[in-house]
Scaffold this motif. Structure first.
Motif, short mmCIF file in Angstrom:
data_model
loop_
_atom_site.label_atom_id
_atom_site.label_comp_id
_atom_site.label_asym_id
_atom_site.label_seq_id
_atom_site.Cartn_x
_atom_site.Cartn_y
_atom_site.Cartn_z
N CYS A 1 0.81 -1.22 0.00
CA CYS A 1 0.00 0.00 0.00
C CYS A 1 0.84 1.27 0.00
O CYS A 1 0.32 2.36 -0.27
CB CYS A 1 -0.94 0.01 1.20
SG CYS A 1 -2.26 -1.22 1.09
N ILE B 1 -12.12 3.60 -0.42
CA ILE B 1 -11.01 2.74 0.01
C ILE B 1 -11.21 2.42 1.48
O ILE B 1 -11.47 3.32 2.29
CB ILE B 1 -9.64 3.42 -0.19
CG1 ILE B 1 -9.38 3.68 -1.68
CG2 ILE B 1 -8.53 2.55 0.38
CD1 ILE B 1 -8.11 4.46 -1.95
N SER C 1 -9.29 0.32 4.68
CA SER C 1 -8.04 -0.31 5.13
C SER C 1 -8.21 -0.70 6.59
O SER C 1 -8.25 0.16 7.47
CB SER C 1 -6.87 0.67 4.95
OG SER C 1 -5.64 0.03 5.24
N MET D 1 -3.44 6.51 -1.18
CA MET D 1 -4.89 6.42 -1.02
C MET D 1 -5.57 7.65 -1.61
O MET D 1 -6.61 7.55 -2.27
CB MET D 1 -5.25 6.29 0.48
CG MET D 1 -4.63 5.07 1.18
SD MET D 1 -5.03 3.46 0.46
CE MET D 1 -3.49 3.03 -0.36
N LEU E 1 -8.28 7.66 -5.07
CA LEU E 1 -9.69 8.01 -4.90
C LEU E 1 -10.16 9.00 -5.95
O LEU E 1 -9.42 9.90 -6.36
CB LEU E 1 -9.93 8.62 -3.52
CG LEU E 1 -10.05 7.67 -2.33
CD1 LEU E 1 -10.09 8.47 -1.03
CD2 LEU E 1 -11.29 6.78 -2.44
N THR F 1 -14.23 8.42 -0.55
CA THR F 1 -14.15 8.21 0.90
C THR F 1 -13.04 7.22 1.24
O THR F 1 -12.87 6.20 0.58
CB THR F 1 -15.49 7.65 1.43
OG1 THR F 1 -16.54 8.59 1.15
CG2 THR F 1 -15.43 7.41 2.93
N PHE F 2 -12.31 7.55 2.29
CA PHE F 2 -11.26 6.68 2.82
C PHE F 2 -11.61 6.36 4.27
O PHE F 2 -11.72 7.25 5.11
CB PHE F 2 -9.90 7.37 2.74
CG PHE F 2 -8.73 6.61 3.30
CD1 PHE F 2 -8.67 5.23 3.24
CD2 PHE F 2 -7.66 7.30 3.88
CE1 PHE F 2 -7.57 4.53 3.76
CE2 PHE F 2 -6.56 6.62 4.39
CZ PHE F 2 -6.52 5.23 4.33
N PHE G 1 -10.42 3.91 7.49
CA PHE G 1 -9.39 2.98 7.95
C PHE G 1 -9.41 2.83 9.46
O PHE G 1 -9.77 3.75 10.20
CB PHE G 1 -8.00 3.38 7.45
CG PHE G 1 -7.36 4.57 8.14
CD1 PHE G 1 -6.51 4.40 9.23
CD2 PHE G 1 -7.59 5.85 7.67
CE1 PHE G 1 -5.90 5.48 9.85
CE2 PHE G 1 -6.99 6.95 8.28
CZ PHE G 1 -6.14 6.76 9.37
N PHE H 1 -6.75 15.33 2.77
CA PHE H 1 -8.02 14.75 3.21
C PHE H 1 -8.78 15.71 4.13
O PHE H 1 -8.18 16.51 4.85
CB PHE H 1 -7.79 13.45 3.97
CG PHE H 1 -7.46 12.27 3.11
CD1 PHE H 1 -8.43 11.68 2.31
CD2 PHE H 1 -6.18 11.72 3.11
CE1 PHE H 1 -8.12 10.58 1.51
CE2 PHE H 1 -5.87 10.63 2.32
CZ PHE H 1 -6.84 10.06 1.52
N LYS I 1 -11.89 12.91 0.13
CA LYS I 1 -10.95 13.58 -0.77
C LYS I 1 -11.62 14.83 -1.33
O LYS I 1 -12.72 14.75 -1.85
CB LYS I 1 -10.55 12.64 -1.90
CG LYS I 1 -9.61 13.29 -2.92
CD LYS I 1 -9.16 12.33 -3.98
CE LYS I 1 -8.30 13.04 -5.02
NZ LYS I 1 -7.82 12.13 -6.08
#
Length: 251
Positions: free
Chosen positions: A104, A118, A120, A137, A141, A146-147, A149, A214, A251
């Protein structure tokens, strides 16, 4: 504490531990994922149907399979070749999941803006170069993507942390030490294997995410639900100290 340990060393250790680790996982993952992480992750991810999702650090693939069963378009990556092998073996033919062996910290084989979401799950603290990981990441995107984790809680799970117990084994309180140390340390996982984690402060995580670009939307410190406590009553003790932290970013 092990300042000189690199991501390559963690890959070797996870590869060696993959079979043992996977045996502890059902289709809901291990017990901590079932109790704490899955409900939080799915709540923060929201509707996944028809979304292009990257499972960044998929391990043996349980989360990828849950997402695919919810009609998501799933790509799953892990830096352990053995984990990818096990994930493929455990995935039924009717679930279309694209598994990739990769780190990653550098996913150059994947194109910019490839994913709507994403996720994680318990991975970032296994990576030495977290800054490059966050940049990857962000790159992968789509705008507005959207992330989500999860990590070990950086304020409580630190090098040297653990329960203070009486001679009879009664848990008195949770000890925290070396919070402002940032870098690699070894932690026993299972009966014999010592795994490597990379500790950072909460300040470091949040500031790095903001500097990457972000927008922080939400943070959650998961606790067991009433239903989970009925199934696993011993986890009542987890109201004394947080084990995990989950972030949702845009993002």
């Amino acid at each position: 504490m092990k300042k000189n340990i690199k991501t390559e060393d963690t890959i070797k250790r996870w590869d060696n531990f993959a079979e043992t680790y996977s045996k502890s996982h059902t289709e809901q993952g291990d017990v901590h994922k079932e109790i704490f992480l899955n409900p939080t992750l799915f709540s923060l991810m929201g509707t996944v149907k028809n979304k292009k999702i990257l499972d960044a650090g998929c391990g043996e693939g349980y989360l990828s399979r849950l997402l695919a069963k919810s009609d998501a378009n799933v790509t799953a990556v892990d830096y352990s070749p053995k984990m990818i092998e096990i994930a493929r073996e455990r995935t039924p033919n009717e679930l279309s999941i694209h598994y990739i062996e990769g780190n990653c910290e550098d996913l150059h084989s994947l194109e910019d803006a490839s994913f709507d979401l994403i996720v994680s799950n318990m991975v970032i603290h296994d990576l030495e170069n977290y800054k490059k990981t966050f940049k990857e990441m962000f790159r992968l995107l789509v705008d507005g993507g959207t992330f989500v984790f999860s990590i070990l809680h950086p304020c409580f799970v630190t090098p040297g942390s653990g329960w203070e117990k009486t001679e009879n084994g009664e848990k008195l309180h949770w000890n925290v030490d070396n919070y402002f140390y940032e870098g690699a340390y070894e932690q026993k996982l299972g009966n014999t294997e010592k795994m490597v984690y990379f500790h950072r402060t909460l300040t470091t995580y949040i500031n790095t995410l903001i500097q990457t670009g972000f927008t922080l939307e939400c943070m959650v410190e998961p606790v067991p639900s009433k239903e989970m406590l009925e199934k696993y009553p011993s986890f009542e003790e987890d109201f004394r100290c947080a084990d995990f932290m989950v972030f949702k970013l845009k993002k």
